[in-house]
Design a protein around this motif. Sequence first.
Motif, PDB file in Angstrom:
ATOM      1  N   HIS A   4       0.843  -1.191   0.000  1.00 41.27           N
ATOM      2  CA  HIS A   4       0.000   0.000   0.000  1.00 41.27           C
ATOM      3  C   HIS A   4       0.878   1.241   0.000  1.00 41.27           C
ATOM      4  CE1 HIS A   4      -4.197   1.323   0.534  1.00 41.27           C
ATOM      5  NE2 HIS A   4      -3.606   2.458   0.880  1.00 41.27           N
ATOM      6  N   ASP A   5       0.428   2.241  -0.730  1.00 39.35           N
ATOM      7  CA  ASP A   5       1.177   3.483  -0.825  1.00 39.35           C
ATOM      8  C   ASP A   5       0.621   4.521   0.140  1.00 39.35           C
ATOM      9  OD1 ASP A   5       3.298   4.800  -2.770  1.00 39.35           O
ATOM     10  OD2 ASP A   5       1.770   6.318  -2.333  1.00 39.35           O
ATOM     11  N   GLU A   6       1.516   5.232   0.791  1.00 42.16           N
ATOM     12  CA  GLU A   6       1.110   6.270   1.744  1.00 42.16           C
ATOM     13  C   GLU A   6       0.315   7.388   1.077  1.00 42.16           C
ATOM     14  OE1 GLU A   6       4.531   7.733   3.859  1.00 42.16           O
ATOM     15  OE2 GLU A   6       5.103   5.726   4.516  1.00 42.16           O
ATOM     16  N   ASP A   7       0.520   7.590  -0.214  1.00 45.54           N
ATOM     17  CA  ASP A   7      -0.140   8.679  -0.935  1.00 45.54           C
ATOM     18  C   ASP A   7      -1.386   8.221  -1.691  1.00 45.54           C
ATOM     19  OD1 ASP A   7       1.891  10.424  -0.074  1.00 45.54           O
ATOM     20  OD2 ASP A   7       3.170   9.868  -1.766  1.00 45.54           O
ATOM     21  N   ASP A   8      -1.879   7.031  -1.384  1.00 49.36           N
ATOM     22  CA  ASP A   8      -3.100   6.522  -2.024  1.00 49.36           C
ATOM     23  C   ASP A   8      -4.280   7.391  -1.584  1.00 49.36           C
ATOM     24  OD1 ASP A   8      -5.347   5.096  -2.901  1.00 49.36           O
ATOM     25  OD2 ASP A   8      -4.450   3.156  -2.440  1.00 49.36           O
ATOM     26  N   GLU A   9      -4.929   8.034  -2.542  1.00 47.33           N
ATOM     27  CA  GLU A   9      -6.079   8.893  -2.238  1.00 47.33           C
ATOM     28  C   GLU A   9      -7.403   8.166  -2.460  1.00 47.33           C
ATOM     29  OE1 GLU A   9      -5.628  12.501  -4.456  1.00 47.33           O
ATOM     30  OE2 GLU A   9      -3.869  13.130  -3.288  1.00 47.33           O
ATOM     31  N   VAL A  10      -7.331   6.914  -2.903  1.00 50.22           N
ATOM     32  CA  VAL A  10      -8.542   6.126  -3.153  1.00 50.22           C
ATOM     33  C   VAL A  10      -8.872   5.247  -1.954  1.00 50.22           C
ATOM     34  CG1 VAL A  10      -9.605   4.404  -4.675  1.00 50.22           C
ATOM     35  CG2 VAL A  10      -8.111   6.175  -5.639  1.00 50.22           C
ATOM     36  N   VAL A  11      -7.861   4.575  -1.429  1.00 49.56           N
ATOM     37  CA  VAL A  11      -8.031   3.683  -0.274  1.00 49.56           C
ATOM     38  C   VAL A  11      -7.045   4.125   0.803  1.00 49.56           C
ATOM     39  CG1 VAL A  11      -7.915   1.307   0.551  1.00 49.56           C
ATOM     40  CG2 VAL A  11      -8.734   1.772  -1.759  1.00 49.56           C
ATOM     41  N   LEU A  12      -7.555   4.323   2.003  1.00 49.88           N
ATOM     42  CA  LEU A  12      -6.705   4.787   3.100  1.00 49.88           C
ATOM     43  C   LEU A  12      -5.693   3.730   3.530  1.00 49.88           C
ATOM     44  CD1 LEU A  12      -9.415   6.474   5.365  1.00 49.88           C
ATOM     45  CD2 LEU A  12      -7.839   7.590   3.769  1.00 49.88           C
ATOM     46  N   LEU A  13      -4.539   4.176   3.977  1.00 46.90           N
ATOM     47  CA  LEU A  13      -3.496   3.295   4.486  1.00 46.90           C
ATOM     48  C   LEU A  13      -4.012   2.453   5.655  1.00 46.90           C
ATOM     49  CD1 LEU A  13      -0.489   2.466   4.350  1.00 46.90           C
ATOM     50  CD2 LEU A  13      -0.009   4.343   5.929  1.00 46.90           C
ATOM     51  N   SER A  14      -4.910   2.998   6.432  1.00 42.87           N
ATOM     52  CA  SER A  14      -5.453   2.263   7.585  1.00 42.87           C
ATOM     53  C   SER A  14      -6.165   0.979   7.162  1.00 42.87           C
ATOM     54  CB  SER A  14      -6.405   3.151   8.390  1.00 42.87           C
ATOM     55  OG  SER A  14      -7.484   3.589   7.592  1.00 42.87           O
ATOM     56  N   GLU A  15      -6.678   0.931   5.929  1.00 40.94           N
ATOM     57  CA  GLU A  15      -7.308  -0.295   5.436  1.00 40.94           C
ATOM     58  C   GLU A  15      -6.267  -1.394   5.268  1.00 40.94           C
ATOM     59  OE1 GLU A  15     -10.727  -0.938   5.031  1.00 40.94           O
ATOM     60  OE2 GLU A  15     -10.683   0.898   6.214  1.00 40.94           O
ATOM     61  N   ALA A  16      -5.098  -1.064   4.739  1.00 40.06           N
ATOM     62  CA  ALA A  16      -4.020  -2.051   4.610  1.00 40.06           C
ATOM     63  C   ALA A  16      -3.567  -2.517   5.988  1.00 40.06           C
ATOM     64  CB  ALA A  16      -2.843  -1.447   3.849  1.00 40.06           C
ATOM     65  N   GLU A  17      -3.531  -1.602   6.930  1.00 42.06           N
ATOM     66  CA  GLU A  17      -3.119  -1.953   8.286  1.00 42.06           C
ATOM     67  C   GLU A  17      -4.099  -2.928   8.937  1.00 42.06           C
ATOM     68  OE1 GLU A  17      -2.710   2.041   9.727  1.00 42.06           O
ATOM     69  OE2 GLU A  17      -0.596   2.152   9.123  1.00 42.06           O
ATOM     70  N   LYS A  18      -5.384  -2.858   8.562  1.00 42.94           N
ATOM     71  CA  LYS A  18      -6.361  -3.829   9.074  1.00 42.94           C
ATOM     72  C   LYS A  18      -6.025  -5.240   8.584  1.00 42.94           C
ATOM     73  CE  LYS A  18     -10.219  -0.600   9.275  1.00 42.94           C
ATOM     74  NZ  LYS A  18     -11.511  -0.242   8.672  1.00 42.94           N
ATOM     75  N   TYR A  19      -5.630  -5.344   7.304  1.00 42.01           N
ATOM     76  CA  TYR A  19      -5.249  -6.655   6.779  1.00 42.01           C
ATOM     77  C   TYR A  19      -4.068  -7.209   7.559  1.00 42.01           C
ATOM     78  CZ  TYR A  19      -8.234  -6.297   2.630  1.00 42.01           C
ATOM     79  OH  TYR A  19      -9.309  -6.221   1.783  1.00 42.01           O
ATOM     80  N   ILE A  20      -3.056  -6.381   7.776  1.00 37.84           N
ATOM     81  CA  ILE A  20      -1.844  -6.819   8.462  1.00 37.84           C
ATOM     82  C   ILE A  20      -2.134  -7.237   9.898  1.00 37.84           C
ATOM     83  CG2 ILE A  20       0.406  -6.026   9.309  1.00 37.84           C
ATOM     84  CD1 ILE A  20       0.191  -6.741   6.283  1.00 37.84           C
ATOM     85  N   LYS A  21      -3.027  -6.533  10.541  1.00 36.63           N
ATOM     86  CA  LYS A  21      -3.388  -6.854  11.927  1.00 36.63           C
ATOM     87  C   LYS A  21      -3.961  -8.272  12.039  1.00 36.63           C
ATOM     88  CE  LYS A  21      -6.568  -5.429  15.546  1.00 36.63           C
ATOM     89  NZ  LYS A  21      -7.687  -4.551  15.878  1.00 36.63           N
ATOM     90  N   HIS A  22      -4.709  -8.685  11.037  1.00 38.43           N
ATOM     91  CA  HIS A  22      -5.384  -9.989  11.084  1.00 38.43           C
ATOM     92  C   HIS A  22      -4.642 -11.098  10.329  1.00 38.43           C
ATOM     93  CE1 HIS A  22      -9.027  -8.544  13.056  1.00 38.43           C
ATOM     94  NE2 HIS A  22      -8.880  -7.441  12.338  1.00 38.43           N
ATOM     95  N   TRP A  23      -3.794 -10.737   9.385  1.00 42.42           N
ATOM     96  CA  TRP A  23      -3.134 -11.728   8.525  1.00 42.42           C
ATOM     97  C   TRP A  23      -1.691 -11.888   8.977  1.00 42.42           C
ATOM     98  CZ3 TRP A  23      -2.896 -11.011   2.487  1.00 42.42           C
ATOM     99  CH2 TRP A  23      -2.524 -12.226   1.887  1.00 42.42           C
TER     100      TRP A  23
END
Length: 107
Positions: free
Chosen positions: A59-78
């Motif tokens: 995930h890119d920090e500058d993604d304006e479509v999907v927030l970085l926090s969404e990627a962090e949710k995946y990492i928290k569970h996976w």
Amino acid sequence: GSPSDFHIILNNFFTMLGLNLRVQKAIKIYIKDKFNISPDEFIVAEFLNNSNIEGIVAHDEDDEVVLLSEAEKYIKHWRNAQFIRTKGHGHSLHDLDLYSKIQKFTE
């Protein structure tokens, strides 16, 4: 990247199409009836809790479509996922270094 929470995807869809509240409610009811889960309860990352599959979440920090926090949710569970954070590529993630890391992972 894609959001972990289905309601985010659905709300983006509603906004993009300019759907009124009555239609939005009907779609949510249809989803609940069809799949026996409401959009608010469908959180993809939580399905990864018991997964032993290895993977990459990039995930890119500058993604304006999907927030970085969404990627962090995946990492928290996976627990078997590798998190690759990039900067300056936005939602497209066109980056030779990232491609190289993905290729190495798949070998």
